[in-house]
Scaffold this active site. Structure first.
Site, PDB file in Angstrom:
ATOM      1  N   CYS A  29       2.230   2.574 -17.804  1.00 25.21           N
ATOM      2  CA  CYS A  29       1.754   2.486 -16.420  1.00 25.21           C
ATOM      3  C   CYS A  29       1.109   3.835 -16.118  1.00 25.21           C
ATOM      4  O   CYS A  29       1.773   4.865 -16.143  1.00 25.21           O
ATOM      5  CB  CYS A  29       2.931   2.202 -15.488  1.00 25.21           C
ATOM      6  N   CYS A  58       5.009   4.267   0.181  1.00 26.55           N
ATOM      7  CA  CYS A  58       4.826   4.808  -1.168  1.00 26.55           C
ATOM      8  C   CYS A  58       4.822   6.334  -1.168  1.00 26.55           C
ATOM      9  O   CYS A  58       4.194   6.961  -0.312  1.00 26.55           O
ATOM     10  CB  CYS A  58       3.508   4.279  -1.732  1.00 26.55           C
ATOM     11  N   GLY A 118      -2.929   6.422  -7.452  1.00 28.66           N
ATOM     12  CA  GLY A 118      -4.369   6.289  -7.255  1.00 28.66           C
ATOM     13  C   GLY A 118      -4.848   4.857  -7.105  1.00 28.66           C
ATOM     14  O   GLY A 118      -4.149   3.904  -7.443  1.00 28.66           O
ATOM     15  N   GLU A 119      -6.055   4.731  -6.570  1.00 35.82           N
ATOM     16  CA  GLU A 119      -6.728   3.439  -6.439  1.00 35.82           C
ATOM     17  C   GLU A 119      -7.797   3.398  -7.543  1.00 35.82           C
ATOM     18  O   GLU A 119      -8.845   4.069  -7.427  1.00 35.82           O
ATOM     19  CB  GLU A 119      -7.351   3.325  -5.043  1.00 35.82           C
ATOM     20  N   SER A 140      -4.859  -2.746 -11.052  1.00 34.94           N
ATOM     21  CA  SER A 140      -4.212  -3.103  -9.798  1.00 34.94           C
ATOM     22  C   SER A 140      -4.936  -2.401  -8.658  1.00 34.94           C
ATOM     23  O   SER A 140      -5.116  -1.185  -8.682  1.00 34.94           O
ATOM     24  CB  SER A 140      -2.753  -2.658  -9.851  1.00 34.94           C
ATOM     25  N   SER A 142      -2.932  -5.827  -4.645  1.00 32.83           N
ATOM     26  CA  SER A 142      -1.729  -5.420  -3.901  1.00 32.83           C
ATOM     27  C   SER A 142      -1.857  -5.949  -2.483  1.00 32.83           C
ATOM     28  O   SER A 142      -2.568  -5.377  -1.664  1.00 32.83           O
ATOM     29  CB  SER A 142      -1.628  -3.889  -3.875  1.00 32.83           C
ATOM     30  N   LEU A 143      -1.180  -7.040  -2.205  1.00 41.00           N
ATOM     31  CA  LEU A 143      -1.339  -7.684  -0.896  1.00 41.00           C
ATOM     32  C   LEU A 143      -0.284  -7.169   0.087  1.00 41.00           C
ATOM     33  O   LEU A 143      -0.614  -6.687   1.159  1.00 41.00           O
ATOM     34  CB  LEU A 143      -1.235  -9.209  -1.071  1.00 41.00           C
ATOM     35  N   HIS A 144       0.954  -7.335  -0.227  1.00 42.12           N
ATOM     36  CA  HIS A 144       2.112  -6.774   0.503  1.00 42.12           C
ATOM     37  C   HIS A 144       2.327  -7.319   1.906  1.00 42.12           C
ATOM     38  O   HIS A 144       3.314  -6.953   2.552  1.00 42.12           O
ATOM     39  CB  HIS A 144       2.037  -5.238   0.579  1.00 42.12           C
ATOM     40  N   ASN A 179      11.724  -0.134  -3.960  1.00 43.02           N
ATOM     41  CA  ASN A 179      12.541   1.009  -4.379  1.00 43.02           C
ATOM     42  C   ASN A 179      12.441   2.057  -3.271  1.00 43.02           C
ATOM     43  O   ASN A 179      11.390   2.672  -3.114  1.00 43.02           O
ATOM     44  CB  ASN A 179      11.981   1.639  -5.664  1.00 43.02           C
TER      45      ASN A 179
HETATM   46 FE1  SF4 Z   1       0.988   4.099  -3.490  1.00 47.10          FE
HETATM   47 FE2  SF4 Z   1      -0.396   2.272  -4.835  1.00 47.10          FE
HETATM   48 FE3  SF4 Z   1      -0.443   2.338  -2.143  1.00 47.10          FE
HETATM   49 FE4  SF4 Z   1      -1.660   4.237  -3.554  1.00 47.10          FE
HETATM   50  S1  SF4 Z   1      -2.195   2.053  -3.519  1.00 47.10           S
HETATM   51  S2  SF4 Z   1      -0.362   4.561  -1.749  1.00 47.10           S
HETATM   52  S3  SF4 Z   1      -0.279   4.471  -5.324  1.00 47.10           S
HETATM   53  S4  SF4 Z   1       1.315   1.876  -3.451  1.00 47.10           S
END
Ligand code: SF4
Length: 400
Positions: free
Chosen positions: A137, A151, A202-203, A234, A257-259, A332
């Site tokens: 990762c 995060c 990072g993005e 991702s 990453s929807l969330h 987490n």
């Molecule tokens: Fe954290 Fe990923 Fe959101 Fe960036 S995109 S703040 S690394 S969860």
């Protein structure tokens, strides 16, 4: 030193295609060292560079073989290169530019590394072993511009983009650890790194060019040799870049990453992610049409925030518009955030609700629970202990 790219895909991508200013606005490594970082160069780049400097063409194949097949760490180990060439390489190029500043090993075998580069900036890379599967990762930026409220990486903002070489270097370091510390598989074959996920700091799509240059090296048969279907990008969702990725003629996995199941909650949790979910789903559908790869929707379950039955119902409606599966991850907890980890029962109920509505949903096991498991936590702790304030570039925002 800038790598003179010869990859036609790179040349075909015009900078104005980027809706996010980050790709061009953020600096790469700020170092006065003019030496070329070989790990960010394609085999073609290396050949052109060697020939331009008066060396014979076949030397590039030897160099590539030493780096990727034989895992050389120094030019001195490259014994079939002439002594003068090894000296010239030492003066003009780098292999590894980072040092492992810290590492942590969890009881479940997960290992986390904090790599520090020549300019003092650091990123996290993680090795996740799971039966015969070994996943790296990796990070694509120092810090993260997205600023997800839950995060650790998002709390400190973004400092700079990583170069392709710095990204490949993370993969090679994890690959070496897998090979050095894992017993051979049942069939007697040595353990090998099998998967790479861009889910660290990072993005990745906000550092598109460097990430794609790295992906090609990670994927190349002369490079790390990891199949495209074993590489996952991702993203929080940059529609234009998702469409560009669809045109790359690679079979990469795409994870969104929807969330959150609705725009209001998503913007609260992910301030940078201002693109409406409907637009993201359109871009992901395009990706599916072009590649045939099912999209993974990542959904971090936060207790009492996005894990309610009505939210599962809304998420199921979103999923109906896309060929996708849903990965549910129990949060987490990160110090300094107000969010809590839901119970296993709550996560199971959420999953069941989705499944009853025809959604393919899985609960992913949290790995590395006894170390700084969440992304960015190890770096944050190291910065705090060393009394270092991260340099933030939070004024650059998603305009997609
Ligand atoms: Fe954290 Fe990923 Fe959101 Fe960036 S995109 S703040 S690394 S969860």
């Amino acid at each position: 030193m800038e790598i003179p790219r010869t990859d036609s895909h790179e040349l075909a991508i015009q900078p104005e295609a980027f809706a996010s200013p980050l790709d061009t606005a953020l600096p790469l490594a700020a170092t006065a060292d003019p030496r070329l970082h070989l790990l960010g160069a394609s085999a073609d780049d290396l050949r052109v560079w060697l020939v331009a400097n008066g060396h014979q063409k076949y030397r590039s194949a030897q160099l590539v073989d030493w780096i990727y097949a034989k895992n050389a760490e120094t030019f001195e180990q490259m014994t079939n290169l002439s002594k003068p060439l090894r000296t010239w390489l030492t003066e003009n190029a780098h292999l590894y530019r980072s040092t492992v500043a810290r590492s942590q090993a969890a009881a479940d075998g997960t290992q986390k590394f904090l790599l520090t580069f020549a300019d003092g900036r650091s990123v996290e890379s993680v090795w996740i072993p799971e039966n015969q599967r070994h996943t790296a990762c990796i990070s694509s930026q120092v810090g993260c511009p997205v600023g997800c409220k839950f995060c650790a990486s998002g709390l400190t903002g973004v400092e700079r983009n990583l170069t392709a070489g710095e990204i490949v270097e993370q993969v090679l370091r994890v690959r070496r650890t897998v090979a050095d510390t894992t017993a051979p598989a049942h069939d007697g074959q040595p353990a090998r790194l099998s998967n790479v996920v861009f889910m660290g700091m990072g993005e990745p799509l906000a550092n598109y060019h460097e990430v794609m240059a790295a992906v090609r090296i990670i994927n190349a048969s002369w490079g790390c040799g990891i199949g495209a279907r074993k590489i996952t990008i991702s993203t929080v969702g940059l529609p234009r870049q998702i469409r560009m990725l669809a045109e790359e003629e690679l079979q990469l996995n795409l994870a969104l990453s929807l969330h959150a199941p609705d725009d209001a909650l998503r913007q609260e949790l992910i301030p940078w992610g201002r693109v409406p979910i409907a637009e993201l789903i359109d871009a992901c559908s395009y990706y599916f049409q072009k590649t045939g790869r099912e999209i993974t929707l990542e959904y971090v379950l936060l207790a009492e925030v996005n894990d309610r039955p009505t939210q599962a119902d809304k998420l199921a409606v979103v999923c109906k518009r896309l060929r996708c599966n849903v990965n549910l991850l129990r949060y987490n907890p990160v110090e300094g955030t107000p969010y809590a980890r839901p119970t296993a029962e709550a996560a199971f109920r959420f999953q069941e609700r989705l499944r009853e509505r025809g959604v393919n949903a899985h609960i992913r096991t949290s790995r590395g629970q006894d170390i700084d498991a969440a992304c960015g936590q190890l770096r944050r702790r190291a910065l705090a202990e060393d009394g270092i304030e991260p340099q933030r570039h939070r004024d650059t925002e998603s305009s997609d």
